[in-house]
Design an enzyme around this catalytic site. Structure first.
Site, mmCIF file in Angstrom:
data_model
loop_
_atom_site.group_PDB
_atom_site.id
_atom_site.type_symbol
_atom_site.label_atom_id
_atom_site.label_comp_id
_atom_site.label_asym_id
_atom_site.label_seq_id
_atom_site.Cartn_x
_atom_site.Cartn_y
_atom_site.Cartn_z
ATOM 1 N N SER A 20 0.797 -1.474 0.274
ATOM 2 C CA SER A 20 0.146 0.170 -0.311
ATOM 3 C C SER A 20 0.796 1.254 0.070
ATOM 4 C CB SER A 20 -0.986 -0.092 1.191
ATOM 5 O OG SER A 20 -2.005 -0.641 0.907
ATOM 6 N N ILE A 21 1.958 0.922 0.028
ATOM 7 C CA ILE A 21 2.781 2.081 -0.142
ATOM 8 C C ILE A 21 2.446 2.761 -1.844
ATOM 9 C CG2 ILE A 21 5.261 3.163 -0.125
ATOM 10 C CD1 ILE A 21 6.417 1.906 1.898
#
Length: 396
Positions: free
Chosen positions: A116-117
């Site tokens: 999710s970065i």
């Protein structure tokens, strides 16, 4: 007669044939798969064939033997990294690499999935398009994605998508094989299909999700499909495919050195919410760019105005009423970046299974930690990780 053990099996403790779509996000297989996602899921290259010689980064050395106490008793930095299944730790101070740690199973030149970065990276693309007046965050989603009319997003603004303040009936149930989240993962080609499953694209699943009862613009609610929707929005606004936009607007101006890929579904839609793989060093360069107000050396990737908005305009009340208040009690969230609420103004991008980009602007420290933790979410370990980054920054 037994067969000889391959070099692969000697390094990882299992055979390549043991890794599948059914287990690639679990230990021990993730120690390999998180560096080789493109062998498992269709992926598109973001990085170019033109190479820039990478900087020499020394091992962390003596820092690994320093003592930290992250809430589990006194231990060395090296001990924390080992027990938290850390693959790579990269530390920068005032724009220069201090050093890096790599687990024995890690090739530091291999792109590691950042999960999710990817959301925070996609938001940078949105910021660039906003600066270029190709994207207006105040506009409704339907301006850029007309087929969203009549869906849960019909009266949603792009800014609400960016800030995760959309009312959606969806649960991030990472481990429930019968949930909408599992259906979502099958559509992105991350999970194996079952005989009873309907074949769907990522876009079809995103647009099919129902609205929840509350209004848009309320509390922070962590819904990954919103960031995949943002990936579609930036494609429509720019007229470029996600990988091409990423390469042109972020990768090349950043002067990134390593490989970078993004997973795609059956119709080529990028997994903008979690499918980017890149090296820890290049991710650290992204953090440095944000710390420097959008500048990568002499190049402006995104405006200082957008960075300032991202790091200061999050709504603390929406955060406190939202999903992750337990992680950062005084935090906030803006443009898919987390603001810590700490006195040092630390901000971060976070991904499941232990992916972190942590920036301390006061101490001018950027830390990247990429991991292959077995559990997608481990709240106690996340709290320890935050204390770990603070103590590492203080040591420098």
């Amino acid at each position: 007669m037994s067969l000889p053990v391959s070099a692969f099996a000697q390094k990882f403790g299992f055979a390549r044939a043991d890794v599948s779509l059914g287990n690639w996000r679990t230990r021990p297989y993730s120690a390999w798969s998180f560096q080789n996602v493109a062998e498992l899921v269709p992926s598109v290259e973001i990085s170019t064939s033109a190479t820039i010689e990478d900087e020499t980064v020394e091992p962390l050395g003596a820092l690994l033997e320093q003592t930290v106490d992250v809430g589990a008793g006194s231990e060395t930095v090296k001990s924390f990294l080992a027990r938290s299944d850390t693959d790579t730790l990269v530390v920068m101070k005032a724009g220069s690499f201090v050093g890096e740690y790599n687990a024995p199973t890690v090739d530091p030149s291999a792109p590691h999935i950042v999960f999710s970065i990817s959301k925070s990276l996609t938001a940078i693309l949105a910021g660039v398009l906003q600066d270029e007046r190709l994207l207006d965050p105040a506009e409704p989603v339907t301006r850029y994605v007309p087929e969203a009319a009549g869906t849960a997003y019909e009266h949603t603004t792009v800014q609400q998508v960016l800030d995760m303040r959309v009312s959606l009936d969806f649960v991030e149930a990472y481990l429930d094989p019968e949930s909408d989240f599992a259906r979502y993962r099958r559509a992105m080609l991350w999970n194996p299909m079952r005989a009873s499953d309907k074949s769907e694209t990522l876009r079809e699943v995103i647009l099919s999700l129902p609205k929840a009862g509350g209004p848009h613009g309320g509390p922070f609610r962590y819904y990954s499909p919103l960031s995949d929707l943002l990936g579609i929005i930036v494609e429509r606004a720019s007229g470029l495919r996600y990988a091409d936009l990423f390469r042109e607007k972020l990768w090349m101006p950043l002067r990134a050195r390593g490989r970078c890929t993004v997973t795609v579904d059956a119709e080529g839609t990028a997994r903008a919410a979690g499918g980017v793989s890149m090296t820890a060093r290049d991710l650290a360069r992204v953090g440095e760019m944000m710390r420097n107000g959008g500048m990568a050396g002499s190049r402006a990737i995104v405006t200082e105005r957008w960075v300032r908005d991202t790091l200061s305009a999050g709504d603390p009340a929406a955060w406190k009423a939202g999903d992750f208040a337990h992680l950062l009690k005084d935090g906030s969230y803006r443009n898919k970046w987390y603001q810590s609420g700490f006195p040092n103004g630390a901000f971060m991008a976070i991904g499941i299974h232990g992916q972190w980009l942590y920036v301390d602007p006061v101490r001018e420290v950027t830390i990247v930690r990429l991991s292959s933790q077995h559990e997608p979410v481990d709240d106690p370990l996340d709290q320890q990780a935050l204390r770990f980054y603070e103590q590492i920054a203080a040591m420098l």
